[in-house]
Write an enzyme that holds these catalytic residues in place. Structure first.
Site, mmCIF file in Angstrom:
data_model
loop_
_atom_site.group_PDB
_atom_site.id
_atom_site.type_symbol
_atom_site.label_atom_id
_atom_site.label_comp_id
_atom_site.label_asym_id
_atom_site.label_seq_id
_atom_site.Cartn_x
_atom_site.Cartn_y
_atom_site.Cartn_z
ATOM 1 N N LYS A 13 100.119 40.284 13.765
ATOM 2 C CA LYS A 13 99.631 41.245 12.764
ATOM 3 C C LYS A 13 100.807 41.411 11.896
ATOM 4 O O LYS A 13 100.628 41.231 10.646
ATOM 5 C CB LYS A 13 99.203 42.490 13.566
ATOM 6 C CG LYS A 13 98.262 42.404 14.685
ATOM 7 C CD LYS A 13 97.973 43.502 15.226
ATOM 8 C CE LYS A 13 98.881 44.416 15.961
ATOM 9 N NZ LYS A 13 99.623 43.719 17.267
ATOM 10 N N ARG A 88 92.623 51.327 16.843
ATOM 11 C CA ARG A 88 92.458 50.559 18.174
ATOM 12 C C ARG A 88 91.408 51.465 19.255
ATOM 13 O O ARG A 88 91.511 51.009 20.256
ATOM 14 C CB ARG A 88 93.831 50.830 18.935
ATOM 15 C CG ARG A 88 95.005 50.092 18.083
ATOM 16 C CD ARG A 88 96.358 50.264 18.790
ATOM 17 N NE ARG A 88 97.267 49.825 17.614
ATOM 18 C CZ ARG A 88 98.293 49.349 18.100
ATOM 19 N NH1 ARG A 88 98.782 49.153 19.326
ATOM 20 N NH2 ARG A 88 99.180 49.225 17.016
ATOM 21 N N ARG A 122 111.785 38.619 19.395
ATOM 22 C CA ARG A 122 111.753 39.296 18.135
ATOM 23 C C ARG A 122 112.731 39.889 17.680
ATOM 24 O O ARG A 122 113.406 40.844 18.837
ATOM 25 C CB ARG A 122 110.451 40.164 18.190
ATOM 26 C CG ARG A 122 110.217 41.166 17.088
ATOM 27 C CD ARG A 122 108.921 41.567 16.721
ATOM 28 N NE ARG A 122 108.457 42.700 17.911
ATOM 29 C CZ ARG A 122 107.341 43.055 17.793
ATOM 30 N NH1 ARG A 122 106.281 42.929 16.986
ATOM 31 N NH2 ARG A 122 107.212 44.058 18.847
ATOM 32 N N ARG A 156 113.304 45.835 19.228
ATOM 33 C CA ARG A 156 112.486 47.221 19.311
ATOM 34 C C ARG A 156 112.574 47.916 20.684
ATOM 35 O O ARG A 156 112.592 47.123 21.509
ATOM 36 C CB ARG A 156 111.027 46.826 19.087
ATOM 37 C CG ARG A 156 110.796 47.657 17.579
ATOM 38 C CD ARG A 156 109.145 47.079 17.132
ATOM 39 N NE ARG A 156 108.043 47.363 18.109
ATOM 40 C CZ ARG A 156 106.802 47.168 17.794
ATOM 41 N NH1 ARG A 156 106.434 46.400 16.571
ATOM 42 N NH2 ARG A 156 105.761 47.486 18.487
ATOM 43 N N ARG A 167 101.915 47.925 27.275
ATOM 44 C CA ARG A 167 101.254 47.764 25.922
ATOM 45 C C ARG A 167 100.273 46.684 25.998
ATOM 46 O O ARG A 167 98.982 46.975 25.757
ATOM 47 C CB ARG A 167 102.271 47.276 24.866
ATOM 48 C CG ARG A 167 103.201 48.434 24.350
ATOM 49 C CD ARG A 167 104.161 48.040 23.841
ATOM 50 N NE ARG A 167 104.051 47.174 22.486
ATOM 51 C CZ ARG A 167 104.916 46.160 22.149
ATOM 52 N NH1 ARG A 167 106.045 46.179 22.675
ATOM 53 N NH2 ARG A 167 104.705 45.614 21.248
HETATM 54 P P1 AP5 Z 1 104.659 40.125 15.220
HETATM 55 O O1 AP5 Z 1 103.938 39.965 13.957
HETATM 56 O O2 AP5 Z 1 105.733 41.053 14.907
HETATM 57 O O3 AP5 Z 1 103.437 40.921 16.001
HETATM 58 P P2 AP5 Z 1 102.596 42.133 16.088
HETATM 59 O O4 AP5 Z 1 101.072 41.485 16.246
HETATM 60 O O5 AP5 Z 1 102.734 42.875 14.789
HETATM 61 O O6 AP5 Z 1 103.024 42.830 17.229
HETATM 62 P P3 AP5 Z 1 103.475 44.382 17.677
HETATM 63 O O7 AP5 Z 1 104.306 44.328 18.896
HETATM 64 O O8 AP5 Z 1 104.100 44.969 16.414
HETATM 65 O O9 AP5 Z 1 102.084 45.088 18.024
HETATM 66 P P4 AP5 Z 1 101.670 46.431 18.771
HETATM 67 O O10 AP5 Z 1 100.293 46.435 18.572
HETATM 68 O O11 AP5 Z 1 102.333 46.277 20.233
HETATM 69 O O12 AP5 Z 1 102.637 47.349 18.035
HETATM 70 P P5 AP5 Z 1 102.634 48.440 16.798
HETATM 71 O O13 AP5 Z 1 103.964 48.503 16.275
HETATM 72 O O14 AP5 Z 1 101.359 48.235 16.124
HETATM 73 O O15 AP5 Z 1 104.959 38.886 15.658
HETATM 74 C C1 AP5 Z 1 105.954 39.164 17.220
HETATM 75 C C2 AP5 Z 1 107.150 37.920 16.929
HETATM 76 O O16 AP5 Z 1 106.489 36.751 17.122
HETATM 77 C C3 AP5 Z 1 107.992 38.031 15.776
HETATM 78 O O17 AP5 Z 1 109.490 37.878 16.155
HETATM 79 C C4 AP5 Z 1 107.335 36.985 15.143
HETATM 80 O O18 AP5 Z 1 108.213 36.398 14.150
HETATM 81 C C5 AP5 Z 1 106.943 35.976 15.891
HETATM 82 N N1 AP5 Z 1 105.517 35.306 15.686
HETATM 83 C C6 AP5 Z 1 104.525 35.915 15.015
HETATM 84 N N2 AP5 Z 1 103.520 34.992 14.668
HETATM 85 C C7 AP5 Z 1 103.966 33.626 15.071
HETATM 86 C C8 AP5 Z 1 103.387 32.607 15.314
HETATM 87 N N3 AP5 Z 1 102.235 32.109 14.727
HETATM 88 N N4 AP5 Z 1 104.130 31.621 15.721
HETATM 89 C C9 AP5 Z 1 105.500 31.800 16.339
HETATM 90 N N5 AP5 Z 1 106.087 32.909 16.246
HETATM 91 C C10 AP5 Z 1 105.109 34.136 15.705
HETATM 92 O O19 AP5 Z 1 102.465 49.729 17.868
HETATM 93 C C11 AP5 Z 1 103.372 50.427 18.456
HETATM 94 C C12 AP5 Z 1 103.026 51.532 19.298
HETATM 95 O O20 AP5 Z 1 102.468 52.497 18.422
HETATM 96 C C13 AP5 Z 1 101.819 51.370 19.978
HETATM 97 O O21 AP5 Z 1 102.136 51.068 21.573
HETATM 98 C C14 AP5 Z 1 101.189 52.959 20.261
HETATM 99 O O22 AP5 Z 1 102.182 53.611 21.030
HETATM 100 C C15 AP5 Z 1 101.360 53.301 18.710
HETATM 101 N N6 AP5 Z 1 100.485 53.171 17.866
HETATM 102 C C16 AP5 Z 1 100.300 52.114 16.831
HETATM 103 N N7 AP5 Z 1 98.912 52.314 16.152
HETATM 104 C C17 AP5 Z 1 98.015 53.051 16.950
HETATM 105 C C18 AP5 Z 1 96.697 53.336 16.952
HETATM 106 N N8 AP5 Z 1 96.099 52.921 15.838
HETATM 107 N N9 AP5 Z 1 96.377 54.186 18.026
HETATM 108 C C19 AP5 Z 1 97.059 54.728 18.703
HETATM 109 N N10 AP5 Z 1 98.452 54.308 18.875
HETATM 110 C C20 AP5 Z 1 99.132 53.566 17.959
HETATM 111 MG MG MG Z 2 103.668 44.839 14.575
#
Ligand code: AP5
Ligand code: MG
Length: 226
Positions: A13, A88, A122, A156, A167
């Protein structure tokens, strides 16, 4: 171009949103990034969300909705935005409908096996927020340092394996109703995100153009996926 990106942790994402932000100059709004910034600042909001994020649990709807409402009120979102990781829950999806009309919801579908490996590799720049991976492109060119500002890359806190597992559990328990909600509205675009960024990114851009969603011209046409 008003987009929502949904997908499991590690689906890509943030990666795809960052690419579109740089190429088309539209804001990338990640609720996770906003919360991590607030935690780093030690703000009241940061204190309220920290325990949930540390455990890999969802932050309560009322807090997240308030944050997104405020952010979408900023003038830079007028020509479009990418919402990353919101909504979400169904409550969040319904609240978003009251704030703004979305053009498409991109569901980045990835297997748990692939995503877990990505998350273990990552690395993030603490200065500019760019995301790298030590196993996949984009790899840092020089010894886990940011290509742009040379800062030492970090992992992270919630990428520790036991938190990643939680997660995942939360994602699998909550994502189906959201996907169905947007599928029923005809807004859902599902993309196989198990492939490389080089394959997925051009395909996603093409799809958005074909559907008439990507109508703006790039502000930086030379940006290509790594
Ligand atoms: P990356 O693009 O960083 O992955 P991502 O989908 O953004 O994954 P996240 O871990 O950030 O998602 P998340 O939903 O767990 O965390 P968030 O910060 O939103 O890619 C990952 C890695 O792979 C990178 O190193 C990249 O280079 C590599 N990569 C990517 N695509 C690739 C490909 N095609 N091929 C090869 N490599 C690739 O949320 C964190 C916390 O915040 C949650 O746990 C929750 O507590 C809270 N939170 C956030 N939003 C909400 C909400 N709406 N409601 C409630 N709580 C929330
Ligand atoms: Mg992310």
């Amino acid at each position: 171009m008003k987009l929502v990106f949904i997908g499991a942790p590690g689906a890509g994402k943030g990666t795809y949103a960052q690419y579109l932000r740089e190429k088309y100059c539209i804001p990338h709004i990640s609720t996770g990034d906003i919360f991590r910034e607030e935690i780093a600042k030690g703000s009241e909001l940061g204190r309220r969300v920290k325990e949930y994020i540390d455990r890999g649990e969802l932050v309560p709807d009322d807090i997240v909705i308030e944050v997104v409402k405020k952010r979408l009120n900023q003038p830079d979102t007028r020509n479009g935005f990418i919402l990353d990781g919101f909504p979400r829950t169904l409550n969040q999806a319904r609240a978003l409908d009251e704030i703004v009309v979305i053009d498409a919801v991109i569901y980045l579908n990835v297997s748990e096996e692939v995503a877990v490996k990505r998350l273990s590799g990552r690395r993030i720049c603490p200065v500019c927020g760019r995301v790298y991976n030590i196993y996949y492109e984009p790899k840092p060119r020089n010894d886990e340092k940011c290509d742009y500002d040379g800062a030492q890359l970090i992992m992270r806190e919630d990428d520790r394996p036991e938190i990643v597992r939680n997660r995942y559990r939360v994602f699998h328990e909550t994502f189906k109703p959201i996907i169905d909600y947007y599928r029923n509205k005809g807004l859902l675009i599902e993309v196989d995100s198990n492939r490389s960024i080089r394959e997925v990114m051009p395909e996603l851009e093409e799809l958005l153009k074909k559907k008439g969603i990507l109508r703006i011209k790039p502000c930086k046409p030379d940006i290509k996926p790594d």
